[in-house]
Design an enzyme around this catalytic site. Structure first.
Site, PDB file in Angstrom:
ATOM      1  CD  GLU A 167       2.027   1.860  -5.563  1.00 59.85           C
ATOM      2  OE1 GLU A 167       1.968   3.037  -5.965  1.00 59.85           O
ATOM      3  OE2 GLU A 167       3.077   1.341  -5.160  1.00 59.85           O
ATOM      4  CD  GLU A 351       5.648  -1.117  -6.766  1.00 51.26           C
ATOM      5  OE1 GLU A 351       6.001  -0.008  -6.292  1.00 51.26           O
ATOM      6  OE2 GLU A 351       4.816  -1.247  -7.674  1.00 51.26           O
TER       7      GLU A 351
HETATM    8  O1  IFM Z   1       7.603   4.148  -9.415  1.00 54.53           O
HETATM    9  C1  IFM Z   1       6.586   3.892  -8.497  1.00 54.53           C
HETATM   10  C2  IFM Z   1       5.688   2.793  -9.010  1.00 54.53           C
HETATM   11  O2  IFM Z   1       5.107   3.135 -10.221  1.00 54.53           O
HETATM   12  C3  IFM Z   1       4.599   2.487  -8.017  1.00 54.53           C
HETATM   13  N1  IFM Z   1       5.097   2.317  -6.697  1.00 54.53           N
HETATM   14  C4  IFM Z   1       6.015   3.285  -6.190  1.00 54.53           C
HETATM   15  C5  IFM Z   1       7.163   3.495  -7.166  1.00 54.53           C
HETATM   16  C6  IFM Z   1       8.144   4.534  -6.614  1.00 54.53           C
HETATM   17  O3  IFM Z   1       7.526   5.773  -6.453  1.00 54.53           O
END
Ligand code: IFM
Length: 440
Positions: A167, A351
């Site tokens: 990210e 994710e």
């Molecule tokens: O917990 C986070 C993760 O570290 C990165 N992506 C989003 C998740 C939820 O906020």
């Protein structure tokens, strides 16, 4: 669940994801201090000033945790490596215990039939590098390349896939412009530099891993669907700027070798000299593209300084994070990333998941909201596949309730409940539903 493994193409991969600082327990195993430790120790930054010192104690309980991953029928386990655990000062000295830990973890995945999917950096920057300016310092690309060589020199031979940075928007914008994550800066010059250096470090690490002979390398981008708050041209412009900053800057840098004009209109004066010459590295070829997707934002114009926009609360049902549930955004991004950026490369949803107000009652955790969220987003993935988008995997965030950064331990994203007093794991109803859906 509404879907099962047989509803997806042969070879489609289901996984679950975690990250080092959020679960391992940073106090153990000789890891060096990170900027998240000092950010959390500063009043007002993190709910309850909580940190990742113990977290889920995955460092000692990883075998039980891998059993849970395999027990649900997942194919892939996406994890991250902590820079400060492997190199406590970020450069130079190597902590043998840290490398041994990841070595055992990878072997543990393979023994259970899981495909190890590593992310090199998921946000816990060693403090010694933060002292040198962290992501604002161009040298971080070289330091990160060295870290990639050290870690991957040990475990790269057994990984199924690897990505450099989780990210990039969070590392750049969230941490240096909004100040919500470590190092908690709110400075446009710092932001411009961090956003560019994170891309340079991404490309440098890809080159380092290729140099070690590794394959199946990708980038992991978090995308947030941007909707204008009304029909005005001003709202359309603000939403487009939000989209450019959040989504297009990083995708465009990695795949097209350019940054969007809407972002350059604000950041160009603050970018480091010669930034235009770095795209040969930044566009180092990738084998797949990862999308992390959770929500959308309603965006309106704002009279203040660039980027002249504001977020407006939306009307849709929300998760415990206050994030609107908008599954159509995932389908839209899968199509758009395929069409405009990845252009035929496999795409993985690296994710997706939700925080829910889960609690244990009589030894069980009922979380129908999470199962519904997963169902709706899996339906969105299926629509994209039917439309011809080469989506090859979907990974749920997260295996365990964990340290949700500035929110501390209050937001529960796990398929498995963690009691943070006893560290006992209890699979939630959604875990059991997933296990049934994934059984062969
Ligand atoms: O917990 C986070 C993760 O570290 C990165 N992506 C989003 C998740 C939820 O906020």
């Amino acid at each position: 669940m509404d879907h099962n493994r047989r509803d997806f193409p042969d070879g489609f991969l289901f996984g679950t994801a975690t990250s080092a600082y959020q679960i391992e327990g940073h106090a153990h195993g000789g890891a060096g201090p990170t900027h998240w430790d000092s950010f959390a120790a500063t009043p007002g930054n993190v709910a309850g000033a909580e940190n990742g010192a113990i977290a889920c104690d995955h460092y000692h309980r990883w075998e039980e945790d891998l059993d849970l991953v395999a027990g649900a029928g997942f194919d892939v386990y996406r994890f991250s490596t902590s820079w400060a655990r492997v190199m406590p000062e970020g450069r130079g000295r190597i902590n043998a215990e840290g490398l041994d830990f990841y070595d055992s973890l990878v072997d543990g995945m393979l023994e259970r039939g899981l495909k190890p999917a590593a992310t090199l950096y998921h946000w816990e920057l060693p403090s010694a590098l933060a002292d040198l300016g962290g992501w604002r310092n161009r040298d971080i690309a070289g330091w990160f390349g060295d870290f990639a060589e050290v870690v991957m020199g040990r475990i790269g031979d057994r990984l199924w896939s690897a990505a450099p940075i989780n990210e990039p928007w969070c590392v750049g914008w969230l941490s240096h412009f909004l100040g919500h994550h470590a190092p908690g800066l709110r400075d446009i010059r710092a932001t411009a530099r961090a956003m560019h250096h994170v891309m340079l470090a991404h490309g440098t690490a890809i080159q380092a891993m290729r140099g070690l002979g590794m394959g199946n390398l990708g980038g992991v981008f978090n995308l947030e669907y941007s909707t204008p708050v009304d029909n005005s041209p001003e709202a359309a412009g603000a939403a487009a700027r939000y989209d450019a900053i959040y989504n297009r800057f990083f995708l465009s840098g990695a795949f097209l070798g350019t940054y969007p004009e809407e972002v350059l209109s604000g950041l160009a004066p603050h970018l480091p000299d010669g930034w235009q010459d770095d795209f040969d590295v930044i566009t180092a070829p990738l084998d797949w593209c990862g999308i992390n997707y959770y929500t959308r934002k309603l965006i309106g114009p704002d009279a203040g300084p660039w980027p002249h926009l504001r977020e407006v609360e939306g009307p849709l049902p929300k998760t415990a994070m206050g994030w609107e549930i908008y599954p159509d955004g995932l389908e839209a991004f899968l199509s758009r990333v395929h069409r405009d950026y990845a252009k035929g490369l496999p795409i993985h949803v690296t994710e997706n998941g939700m925080a829910n107000r889960d609690s244990i009652k009589n030894g069980q955790v009922g979380d129908p909201e999470r199962t519904a969220y997963l169902n709706e987003h899996l339906a969105s993935v299926r629509r994209a596949i039917e439309a011809g988008v080469p989506v090859e995997g979907y990974y749920m965030w997260s295996l365990l309730d964990n340290y949700e950064w500035a929110f501390g331990y209050d937001k529960r994203f796990g398929l498995v409940h963690v009691d943070f007093d006893t560290l006992k794991r209890t699979p939630k109803a959604s875990y059991h539903a997933v296990a049934t859906a994934l059984s062969r």
